[in-house]
Design a protein around this motif. Structure first.
Motif: not given
Length: 386
Positions: A231-232, A234-258
């Motif tokens: 990530f670093r 390549l300058g992939m500043r908006d890429s990450s992994f959740p902090n353990g079981p954190d269920p949220l997408i932090h930062g700007p995102h579009n909601r997902g539906y099913d």
């Protein structure tokens, strides 16, 4: 059973007592904001650039029954960017082009790259075994499994446990935790499904074990290794992994539906910790495009290790996967890429080996964990029309 609604009567109430979103297919169409399609083709007026007309047509009409938003980036000989749909179907706010999303199994490309970097550094051997690097992980029922066989899905390991085989099954358990170690233990308890190197079975378990291997060899967390090695740089500043079981997408995102029991349900917030190195990455289309181009140019994994990502296992019938990448043929040309899906989002990275055409998309599909072919045909295939 998952029920897909008609265009005129979609809203019901979930049996779980949750309020379904009171929208119909026609209501979705009426609330659709205008799509944005921008192309920059160089040289212009040639048949080599993206098929802008077909790509814009793919975005027309969003949101609809199949997707609420779509982000597409096409590169190579000419570039094209498109965004359509809504960020949130309750508000009707237009979709964000810089939205973060769960990239699902596209994560495997990052995992394969880290392993191959460690091979280049002499810290891992492709012919080294799981039994050597992770003693005690497998039982005596297993024959030696090599790192290469994990990378190309020929290890013979069976799938591990999950909190639901479908979105409908998993939804009530979406905030529960299933650790990678628990997943591996469950898989090992089943015993081998086949002899190593004899057949290719695509499954998360191979890359879950690779994630544990990375942590064992480096003495570091998988997520941190992904950050400092991929990530670093390549300058992939908006890429990450959740902090353990954190269920949220932090930062700007579009909601997902099913669609669940005939109702359109928000499935954005979900604990994905069991996916780990096989599918837990959060990213953006711009970041994944950086990864795709840099990878194919040898800036992430250098030769000869890079060739592993474009080499199918020899002697394995019907193999289509190499290390991290899948080989497909479309319109007479060979394309290498990776799909990924999590509830509410389907993602793809794909390119010709010479990078004359690249594609990245993230689609907030309403059946993202179902058959992904219709979504790929609509939003992906047009990128390779010419």
């Amino acid at each position: 059973m998952q029920l897909r609604p008609s265009a005129v009567a979609l809203a019901t109430v979930l049996a779980l007592g949750l309020t379904a979103l009171p929208l119909s297919g026609t209501a979705l169409a009426r609330s659709a904001p205008p799509s944005s399609c921008t192309a920059r083709v160089s040289p212009p007026a040639t048949a080599e650039g993206p098929d802008s007309e077909a790509l814009c047509a793919a975005l027309a009409g969003l949101p609809d029954q199949d997707a609420t938003a779509a982000l597409i980036r096409v590169g190579g000989k000419g570039t094209w960017h498109g965004v359509a749909g809504v960020r949130d179907i309750r508000t009707g706010a237009p979709a964000l082009e810089n939205a973060r999303f769960r990239a699902g199994s596209v994560t495997k490309v990052v995992t394969a790259a880290i392993v191959l970097q460690l091979v280049a550094e002499g810290r891992i051997s492709l012919d080294g075994t799981v039994q050597h690097y992770l003693p005690g992980l497998l039982t005596e029922r297993f024959k030696p499994i090599t790192v290469r066989q994990l990378l190309n899905y020929t290890s013979g390991l069976q799938s591990g446990p999950s909190l639901g085989d479908t979105v409908e099954d998993g939804y009530p358990h979406r905030f529960e935790t299933l650790t990678p170690r628990q997943v591996v233990r469950g898989a090992v308890a089943k015993g081998p499904g086949s002899d190593p190197g004899t057949q290719q079975d695509y499954d998360n378990i191979h890359y879950t074990v690779l994630g544990l291997l990375i942590e064992k060899v480096t003495g570091d967390s998988y997520a941190h290794q992904a950050a400092v090695r991929v990530f670093r740089p390549l300058g992939m500043r908006d890429s990450s992994f959740p902090n353990g079981p954190d269920p949220l997408i932090h930062g700007p995102h579009n909601r997902g539906y099913d669609w669940l029991d005939g109702a359109l349900v928000d499935v954005t917030d979900w604990n994905m910790s069991d996916r780990f190195a096989a599918g837990d990455m959060i990213s953006t289309t711009a970041d994944l495009e950086r990864l795709l181009v840099a990878l194919f140019r040898g800036r992430v994994v250098s030769e000869p290790q890079l060739e592993e990502m474009f080499t199918l296992p020899a002697g394995v019938p019907d193999a289509t996967y190499a290390a991290g990448l899948e080989r497909i043929e479309l319109n007479g040309r060979v394309i290498w890429g990776k799909t990924g899906s999590r509830p509410g989002c389907a993602a793809v990275i794909a390119a010709t080996r010479d990078l004359s055409r690249t594609l990245v998309y993230a689609v907030n599909a309403t059946d993202a964990k179902g058959d992904g072919l219709p979504i790929a045909q609509r939003f992906g295939f047009p990128a390779f029309n010419r």
